[in-house]
Design an enzyme around this catalytic site. Structure first.
Site, mmCIF file in Angstrom:
data_model
loop_
_atom_site.group_PDB
_atom_site.id
_atom_site.type_symbol
_atom_site.label_atom_id
_atom_site.label_comp_id
_atom_site.label_asym_id
_atom_site.label_seq_id
_atom_site.Cartn_x
_atom_site.Cartn_y
_atom_site.Cartn_z
ATOM 1 N N ASP A 76 0.832 -1.203 0.000
ATOM 2 C CA ASP A 76 0.000 0.000 0.000
ATOM 3 C C ASP A 76 0.867 1.254 0.000
ATOM 4 O O ASP A 76 2.000 1.250 0.484
ATOM 5 C CB ASP A 76 -0.959 0.008 1.187
ATOM 6 C CG ASP A 76 -0.256 -0.020 2.539
ATOM 7 O OD1 ASP A 76 0.751 -0.744 2.663
ATOM 8 O OD2 ASP A 76 -0.719 0.672 3.474
ATOM 9 N N GLU A 141 0.091 -0.831 5.961
ATOM 10 C CA GLU A 141 1.183 -0.248 6.724
ATOM 11 C C GLU A 141 1.045 1.261 6.773
ATOM 12 O O GLU A 141 1.298 1.877 7.802
ATOM 13 C CB GLU A 141 2.531 -0.630 6.115
ATOM 14 C CG GLU A 141 3.735 -0.395 7.021
ATOM 15 C CD GLU A 141 4.300 1.026 6.957
ATOM 16 O OE1 GLU A 141 5.119 1.371 7.824
ATOM 17 O OE2 GLU A 141 3.940 1.777 6.020
#
Length: 383
Positions: A76, A141
């Site tokens: 991500d 994250e």
């Protein structure tokens, strides 16, 4: 075009704004499965925030009793910001002046590509290697990190899976690839303090209680405390106010409440419990009427010099000639979760100067050396 650069471009082209994986892990899984990795996908999180996690494991043919080296990272990325401010589409990998531009180029799709290609080269050259190789990849994250690596760690702990060493591909280099390894991170503990007073007319202070005046001595004391002196790896613990608000907006009203947001970035010399206790002691000594809500963003972790940091430092020196520096600076990372099941966790990746910025990029000339450093580290640990 090098294979690592090609894969980096393919990953950048995946629109994986947190928590969306954007197809990155499927792309990685296809290549890892071809190498004999057993790949598991774990979907977690609420319906409106679905997170994709990948655990991939390859056992060496010389037995499972050797070192288990894991690579960890996230697919991500943070939002792009105003696309019009970019000089090219954030999700169209673009070359200019020897640099590769795109969201996630530095944080951390170049690292992911370098890991995969390094593993491909290592396995091709050493199909009967000792030990095991694993990857832990998440799409949560950059977000709240409630359903990403922490869930993988829980799953591995339930199964009794043992990790010996882990390299997290965070962008740690400062000026040149290889000049810095993170061998730990400070903890993060935040507080929201509400100090209650009595609202009233500013011309009649005797009929009110000003929470700003009441809290000021306590805040000054908190700002001046020597919380700890750090150690050989960590700087002293820091207490900082980030927001302070009191008042109605009118100039003739004493407010009824003061709200203060603050944060500790703390070393392994302090614990969340000790910091909380000391703060409450100050507030109580000043006889404040208050509420205090705490949020533990992450505990500190530290990997002293050992086999992993030495193997990585040797790989860096062999590839670049640089003598690397160990550091614990910066914010939190998923290393804080992995450290609960792995005694040696370090972070290493490309130059971090443009992470989260408009026109994020990496130098193309840095991509293959990063891959080579990962491969050399595997050779140092698994041969």
């Amino acid at each position: 075009m090098s294979r690592t650069l090609q894969l980096t471009e393919q990953l950048i082209a995946c629109r994986s704004v947190t928590p969306d994986d954007g197809g990155c892990q499927a792309l990685m899984t296809r290549r890892l499965s071809a190498l004999g990795f057993d790949c598991e996908t774990l979907i977690s999180g609420p319906e409106d925030f679905r997170v994709t996690n990948l655990w991939a494991l390859r056992r060496g043919t010389l037995g499972a009793d050797g070192t288990l080296l894991a690579f960890a990272g996230h697919t991500d990325v943070v939002p792009t910001g105003p696309p019009a401010q970019w000089h090219s589409d954030p999700f169209v990998p673009t070359h200019r002046d020897g640099r590769l531009y795109g969201r996630g180029a530095a944080d951390m799709k170049t690292s992911l590509a370098a890991m995969v290609v390094a593993i491909e080269e290592f396995v091709a050259a050493h199909p009967g290697h000792a030990g095991s190789i694993a990857l832990m990849i998440t799409s949560d994250e950059e977000g709240p990190a409630n359903d990403g690596t922490v869930r993988l760690v829980e799953r591995l702990r339930e199964r009794g899976e043992r990790l010996d060493c882990c390299i997290v591909g965070e962008p740690t280099s400062v000026e040149r690839v290889g000049d810095m390894i993170k061998n730990g991170r400070r903890g993060s503990l935040s507080g929201k303090l509400r100090v209650r007073g009595v609202q009233g007319h500013i011309a009649y202070p005797q009929l009110a209680k000003n929470p700003i005046h009441l809290a000021a001595p306590a805040l000054a004391e908190l700002a001046g405390i020597d919380w700890d002196r750090g150690n050989d790896y960590f700087p002293p613990t820091s207490w900082q106010m980030s927001n302070i608000h009191g008042g109605t907006g009118a100039t003739n009203v004493i407010p009824g409440e003061l709200v203060v947001d603050f944060n500790f970035r703390f070393s392994t010399e302090s614990t969340p419990e000790s910091l909380k206790s000391r703060v409450h002691a100050v507030l109580d000594r000043h006889a404040l009427d208050y509420e205090l809500d705490w949020t533990l963003g992450g505990e500190p972790f530290l990997t002293p010099v050992g086999t992993l940091s030495e193997a990585l430092a040797e790989a860096i020196r062999g590839e670049t000639g640089i003598t690397t520096q160990l550091s614990t600076t910066g914010g939190t990372s998923d290393g804080r979760f992995i450290a609960k099941i792995c005694p040696q966790v370090v972070e290493f990746g490309p130059v971090n100067a443009t992470i989260h910025k408009i026109d994020e990029h990496v130098a193309v000339q840095d991509i293959d050396p990063l891959k080579n450093i990962y491969r050399r580290t595997m050779e140092n640990l698994l041969l």
